[in-house]
Design an enzyme around this catalytic site. Structure first.
Site, PDB file in Angstrom:
ATOM      1  N   ASP A   1       0.810  -1.219   0.000  1.00  0.00           N
ATOM      2  CA  ASP A   1       0.000   0.000   0.000  1.00  0.00           C
ATOM      3  C   ASP A   1       0.848   1.277   0.000  1.00  0.00           C
ATOM      4  O   ASP A   1       0.375   2.351   0.372  1.00  0.00           O
ATOM      5  CB  ASP A   1      -0.966   0.000   1.193  1.00  0.00           C
ATOM      6  CG  ASP A   1      -0.242  -0.134   2.519  1.00  0.00           C
ATOM      7  OD1 ASP A   1       0.990  -0.348   2.508  1.00  0.00           O
ATOM      8  OD2 ASP A   1      -0.905  -0.026   3.564  1.00  0.00           O
TER       9      ASP A   1
ATOM     10  N   HIS B   1      22.964   3.435 -19.395  1.00  0.00           N
ATOM     11  CA  HIS B   1      21.861   3.683 -18.454  1.00  0.00           C
ATOM     12  C   HIS B   1      22.148   3.075 -17.077  1.00  0.00           C
ATOM     13  O   HIS B   1      21.232   2.644 -16.371  1.00  0.00           O
ATOM     14  CB  HIS B   1      20.539   3.145 -19.019  1.00  0.00           C
ATOM     15  CG  HIS B   1      20.043   3.940 -20.186  1.00  0.00           C
ATOM     16  ND1 HIS B   1      19.063   3.495 -21.044  1.00  0.00           N
ATOM     17  CD2 HIS B   1      20.390   5.166 -20.643  1.00  0.00           C
ATOM     18  CE1 HIS B   1      18.841   4.407 -21.982  1.00  0.00           C
ATOM     19  NE2 HIS B   1      19.633   5.430 -21.756  1.00  0.00           N
TER      20      HIS B   1
ATOM     21  N   ASP C   1      25.267  11.783 -14.472  1.00  0.00           N
ATOM     22  CA  ASP C   1      24.198  12.352 -15.296  1.00  0.00           C
ATOM     23  C   ASP C   1      23.030  12.564 -14.348  1.00  0.00           C
ATOM     24  O   ASP C   1      22.371  11.599 -13.936  1.00  0.00           O
ATOM     25  CB  ASP C   1      23.853  11.371 -16.423  1.00  0.00           C
ATOM     26  CG  ASP C   1      22.823  11.932 -17.397  1.00  0.00           C
ATOM     27  OD1 ASP C   1      22.124  12.898 -17.034  1.00  0.00           O
ATOM     28  OD2 ASP C   1      22.716  11.396 -18.514  1.00  0.00           O
TER      29      ASP C   1
ATOM     30  N   ASP D   1      18.979  18.508 -17.211  1.00  0.00           N
ATOM     31  CA  ASP D   1      19.610  17.232 -17.597  1.00  0.00           C
ATOM     32  C   ASP D   1      21.082  17.536 -17.886  1.00  0.00           C
ATOM     33  O   ASP D   1      21.402  18.036 -18.965  1.00  0.00           O
ATOM     34  CB  ASP D   1      18.880  16.692 -18.839  1.00  0.00           C
ATOM     35  CG  ASP D   1      19.445  15.362 -19.318  1.00  0.00           C
ATOM     36  OD1 ASP D   1      20.285  14.779 -18.630  1.00  0.00           O
ATOM     37  OD2 ASP D   1      19.014  14.923 -20.410  1.00  0.00           O
TER      38      ASP D   1
ATOM     39  N   HIS E   1      25.421   6.913 -29.133  1.00  0.00           N
ATOM     40  CA  HIS E   1      24.128   7.589 -28.961  1.00  0.00           C
ATOM     41  C   HIS E   1      24.132   8.913 -29.719  1.00  0.00           C
ATOM     42  O   HIS E   1      25.146   9.317 -30.278  1.00  0.00           O
ATOM     43  CB  HIS E   1      23.783   7.775 -27.479  1.00  0.00           C
ATOM     44  CG  HIS E   1      24.763   8.597 -26.684  1.00  0.00           C
ATOM     45  ND1 HIS E   1      24.830   9.968 -26.766  1.00  0.00           N
ATOM     46  CD2 HIS E   1      25.705   8.231 -25.780  1.00  0.00           C
ATOM     47  CE1 HIS E   1      25.751  10.405 -25.928  1.00  0.00           C
ATOM     48  NE2 HIS E   1      26.312   9.375 -25.323  1.00  0.00           N
TER      49      HIS E   1
ATOM     50  N   HIS F   1      18.531  15.928 -27.290  1.00  0.00           N
ATOM     51  CA  HIS F   1      17.082  15.741 -27.388  1.00  0.00           C
ATOM     52  C   HIS F   1      16.421  17.011 -26.888  1.00  0.00           C
ATOM     53  O   HIS F   1      17.045  17.828 -26.199  1.00  0.00           O
ATOM     54  CB  HIS F   1      16.639  14.521 -26.547  1.00  0.00           C
ATOM     55  CG  HIS F   1      17.188  14.521 -25.143  1.00  0.00           C
ATOM     56  ND1 HIS F   1      16.615  15.234 -24.124  1.00  0.00           N
ATOM     57  CD2 HIS F   1      18.292  13.935 -24.606  1.00  0.00           C
ATOM     58  CE1 HIS F   1      17.321  15.054 -23.010  1.00  0.00           C
ATOM     59  NE2 HIS F   1      18.362  14.281 -23.279  1.00  0.00           N
TER      60      HIS F   1
ATOM     61  N   HIS G   1      13.093  13.769 -21.876  1.00  0.00           N
ATOM     62  CA  HIS G   1      13.122  13.604 -23.338  1.00  0.00           C
ATOM     63  C   HIS G   1      11.810  14.214 -23.811  1.00  0.00           C
ATOM     64  O   HIS G   1      10.791  13.529 -23.903  1.00  0.00           O
ATOM     65  CB  HIS G   1      13.247  12.130 -23.729  1.00  0.00           C
ATOM     66  CG  HIS G   1      14.538  11.517 -23.273  1.00  0.00           C
ATOM     67  ND1 HIS G   1      14.744  10.174 -23.151  1.00  0.00           N
ATOM     68  CD2 HIS G   1      15.717  12.098 -22.908  1.00  0.00           C
ATOM     69  CE1 HIS G   1      15.986   9.944 -22.730  1.00  0.00           C
ATOM     70  NE2 HIS G   1      16.586  11.100 -22.569  1.00  0.00           N
TER      71      HIS G   1
ATOM     72  N   GLU H   1      25.057  16.647 -25.750  1.00  0.00           N
ATOM     73  CA  GLU H   1      25.669  15.663 -24.861  1.00  0.00           C
ATOM     74  C   GLU H   1      26.509  14.602 -25.567  1.00  0.00           C
ATOM     75  O   GLU H   1      26.205  13.412 -25.489  1.00  0.00           O
ATOM     76  CB  GLU H   1      24.587  14.990 -24.012  1.00  0.00           C
ATOM     77  CG  GLU H   1      23.379  14.471 -24.792  1.00  0.00           C
ATOM     78  CD  GLU H   1      22.377  13.755 -23.884  1.00  0.00           C
ATOM     79  OE1 GLU H   1      22.785  12.838 -23.153  1.00  0.00           O
ATOM     80  OE2 GLU H   1      21.198  14.136 -23.909  1.00  0.00           O
TER      81      GLU H   1
ATOM     82  N   TYR I   1      32.932   6.221 -24.981  1.00  0.00           N
ATOM     83  CA  TYR I   1      32.847   5.080 -24.057  1.00  0.00           C
ATOM     84  C   TYR I   1      33.726   3.963 -24.611  1.00  0.00           C
ATOM     85  O   TYR I   1      33.438   3.441 -25.693  1.00  0.00           O
ATOM     86  CB  TYR I   1      31.391   4.611 -23.923  1.00  0.00           C
ATOM     87  CG  TYR I   1      30.438   5.766 -23.731  1.00  0.00           C
ATOM     88  CD1 TYR I   1      30.157   6.270 -22.453  1.00  0.00           C
ATOM     89  CD2 TYR I   1      29.863   6.410 -24.835  1.00  0.00           C
ATOM     90  CE1 TYR I   1      29.311   7.360 -22.293  1.00  0.00           C
ATOM     91  CE2 TYR I   1      29.021   7.502 -24.679  1.00  0.00           C
ATOM     92  CZ  TYR I   1      28.750   7.971 -23.402  1.00  0.00           C
ATOM     93  OH  TYR I   1      27.923   9.063 -23.252  1.00  0.00           O
TER      94      TYR I   1
ATOM     95  N   ARG J   1      31.004  11.657 -20.694  1.00  0.00           N
ATOM     96  CA  ARG J   1      29.935  12.411 -21.372  1.00  0.00           C
ATOM     97  C   ARG J   1      29.923  13.802 -20.760  1.00  0.00           C
ATOM     98  O   ARG J   1      30.158  13.953 -19.551  1.00  0.00           O
ATOM     99  CB  ARG J   1      28.564  11.721 -21.210  1.00  0.00           C
ATOM    100  CG  ARG J   1      27.440  12.471 -21.893  1.00  0.00           C
ATOM    101  CD  ARG J   1      26.153  11.647 -22.106  1.00  0.00           C
ATOM    102  NE  ARG J   1      25.526  11.192 -20.864  1.00  0.00           N
ATOM    103  CZ  ARG J   1      25.580   9.956 -20.406  1.00  0.00           C
ATOM    104  NH1 ARG J   1      26.248   9.020 -21.071  1.00  0.00           N
ATOM    105  NH2 ARG J   1      24.982   9.626 -19.267  1.00  0.00           N
TER     106      ARG J   1
ATOM    107  N   GLU K   1      27.292  17.042 -20.806  1.00  0.00           N
ATOM    108  CA  GLU K   1      25.927  17.381 -21.254  1.00  0.00           C
ATOM    109  C   GLU K   1      25.479  18.712 -20.662  1.00  0.00           C
ATOM    110  O   GLU K   1      25.555  18.908 -19.452  1.00  0.00           O
ATOM    111  CB  GLU K   1      24.955  16.277 -20.806  1.00  0.00           C
ATOM    112  CG  GLU K   1      23.501  16.591 -21.120  1.00  0.00           C
ATOM    113  CD  GLU K   1      22.556  15.436 -20.806  1.00  0.00           C
ATOM    114  OE1 GLU K   1      22.870  14.619 -19.912  1.00  0.00           O
ATOM    115  OE2 GLU K   1      21.492  15.362 -21.452  1.00  0.00           O
TER     116      GLU K   1
END
Ligand code: GLY
Ligand code: MN
Ligand code: MN
Length: 437
Positions: free
Chosen positions: A37, A240, A257, A268, A347, A351, A358, A382, A386, A403, A405
């Site tokens: 709950d 991710h 990130d 972001d 990538h 965006h 996004h 960004e 890698y 990265r 960004e």
């Protein structure tokens, strides 16, 4: 940031004007159980919030276009017992007044009132396919109206996706939204700077994630805009990654990130820095390559340029760098043509950003041409790099993930980096980290 009723009534008026004729139905998100709950923290639906500014669950807005346009809110009734347990709710009367609706009714009256509201309307605007619960409800209301055909009442013959109209509006940010996004980016930027000071060898990724939560909530943001990625060493090569539970090692980079949500608006930001405060030679080489790619991409993010220009600018710099470091073979054109750079950069470079991280909005027009940037667009830039272990890669590059960004507002004269306060040159990062010792 104070609530602006005018901002939200103007958005509804614009949508009504773009509908021509018909009725639009936009529900908010349902509360979601996390376990047994206990609920997840509630987050309203972005479309509903965009049109209303109303944050309570169990609500739906109806917009009726035509010669006598009307906006109706359905929301929870006042309920002293529930308010003792769960907190304040406006109730229809106060919500109508404060949020500027023509009419407001209890949410519990939806099924009773909707068939009548959609009767004799030429078009129904609904996000068909977005949510099975609401698809079933809307189908049920439509069928009820269709059953009245013999009495001369007609159901809408055309069902259109309301999101197509709202997306166009959401893509171009208003001054009110830009102010919020600037604040959101600023809070997140300072959280990144703080993380640089707090990072030490032997701490865990979670401890650094906690620094972000501390800074987000302390500065008035309501939530992280998405699950933060706090990735030390090789974890940064998992795009991710969000376990955020490893220890931080000397000699590794830390990729973070993380962005916050302020009154619905996301920031972001990604920064990458050395756990021990000092870039190694190879880390510095790759970092400065990614930074050069990012600066080149930001440079072409301006009015009249098409959406993909920033990605192309970043790719050109990265491809040449990969060749110079012996990671890719051939000429720059060959590397770009063959896509061999994708081993290290898989990538895209950005965006749209807004109420959703996004965010909504087309990247191409119906003819397949890239969207042309204009003042009021907000996007991320960004690029990254890698390097996973592989036979064709010298070992000293292995496990480096980088990265960088930023959040960029397109202005009439070029752009404004909303997240500019987040430190990003090698010298500034090393100085910032040293100041936390
Ligand atoms: N944080 C999600 C992204 O960078 O797209
Ligand atoms: Mn992003
Ligand atoms: Mn990001």
């Amino acid at each position: 940031m104070s609530f602006s009723i005018h901002e939200f009534t103007t958005r509804r008026e614009k949508l009504l004007a773009s509908m021509g004729e018909g009725i639009a139905i936009v529900p908010t998100a349902a509360e979601a159980l996390r376990n047994r709950d206990s609920h997840y923290p509630y987050r309203f639906d972005s479309y509903f919030y965009y049109l209303t500014g109303f944050k309570e669950p169990e609500a739906l807005v109806v917009l009726i276009a035509g010669s006598a346009p009307k906006c109706i809110l359905f929301c929870r009734e006042k309920d002293m017992e529930r308010e003792i347990w769960d907190g304040f709710r406006y109730g229809p009367a106060a919500a109508q007044e404060i949020f500027g609706f023509d009419e407001a009714y209890p949410f519990s009256q939806l099924d009773q009132m909707m068939p009548q509201l959609i009767s004799n309307k030429a078009q129904l605007f609904h996000s068909l396919g977005a949510n099975a619960h609401w698809d079933i409800k809307v189908t049920h209301w439509l069928n009820q109206v269709k059953d009245l055909a013999r009495t001369g009442i007609s159901a809408p013959e055309v069902i259109r996706d309301v999101r197509q109209l709202v997306d166009k509006q959401r893509l171009l940010k208003t001054p009110f939204e830009i102010d919020l996004m600037r604040c959101s980016a600023n809070i997140a930027a300072h959280a990144h700077n703080r993380a640089m000071q707090k990072t030490k060898v032997g701490k865990s990724e979670n401890e650094i994630e906690a620094e972000f939560l501390h800074e987000f909530y302390r500065k008035g943001a309501q939530a992280p805009a998405y699950t933060s990625i706090v990735a030390g060493g090789s974890n940064a090569c998992t795009l991710h990654y969000n376990a955020n539970n490893a220890l931080l090692n000397a000699g590794d980079l830390l990729l973070i990130d993380a962005g916050c949500e302020l009154d619905g608006y996301a920031s972001d930001i990604t920064r990458t820095f050395p756990v021990n405060g000092k870039f190694s030679a190879v880390q510095k080489d790759l970092y400065e390559l990614v930074l050069a790619a990012q600066l080149a991409a930001i440079d072409v993010a301006k009015p009249q340029q098409h959406w993909n220009k920033a990605h192309e600018a970043a790719l050109e710099i990265l491809a040449q760098g990969f060749i110079d470091f012996g990671l890719c073979q051939g000429s720059r054109d060959e590397v770009l043509e063959s896509g061999s750079y994708r081993q290290f950069y898989m990538h895209r470079t950005g965006h749209w950003l807004g109420l959703d991280v996004h965010d909504v909005g087309d990247y191409k027009d119906p003819q397949g041409s890239w969207t042309i940037l204009e003042a009021g667009h907000v996007l991320t830039v960004e690029p990254g790099c890698y390097v996973r272990p592989a036979e064709n890669v010298p070992e000293h590059f292995w496990h480096i993930g980088i990265r960088i960004e930023d959040d960029v507002l397109i202005t009439s004269s070029g752009n404004e980096v909303l997240s500019h306060e987040a430190i990003k040159t090698v010298a500034d990062i090393e100085a910032q980290m040293a100041s936390g010792k």
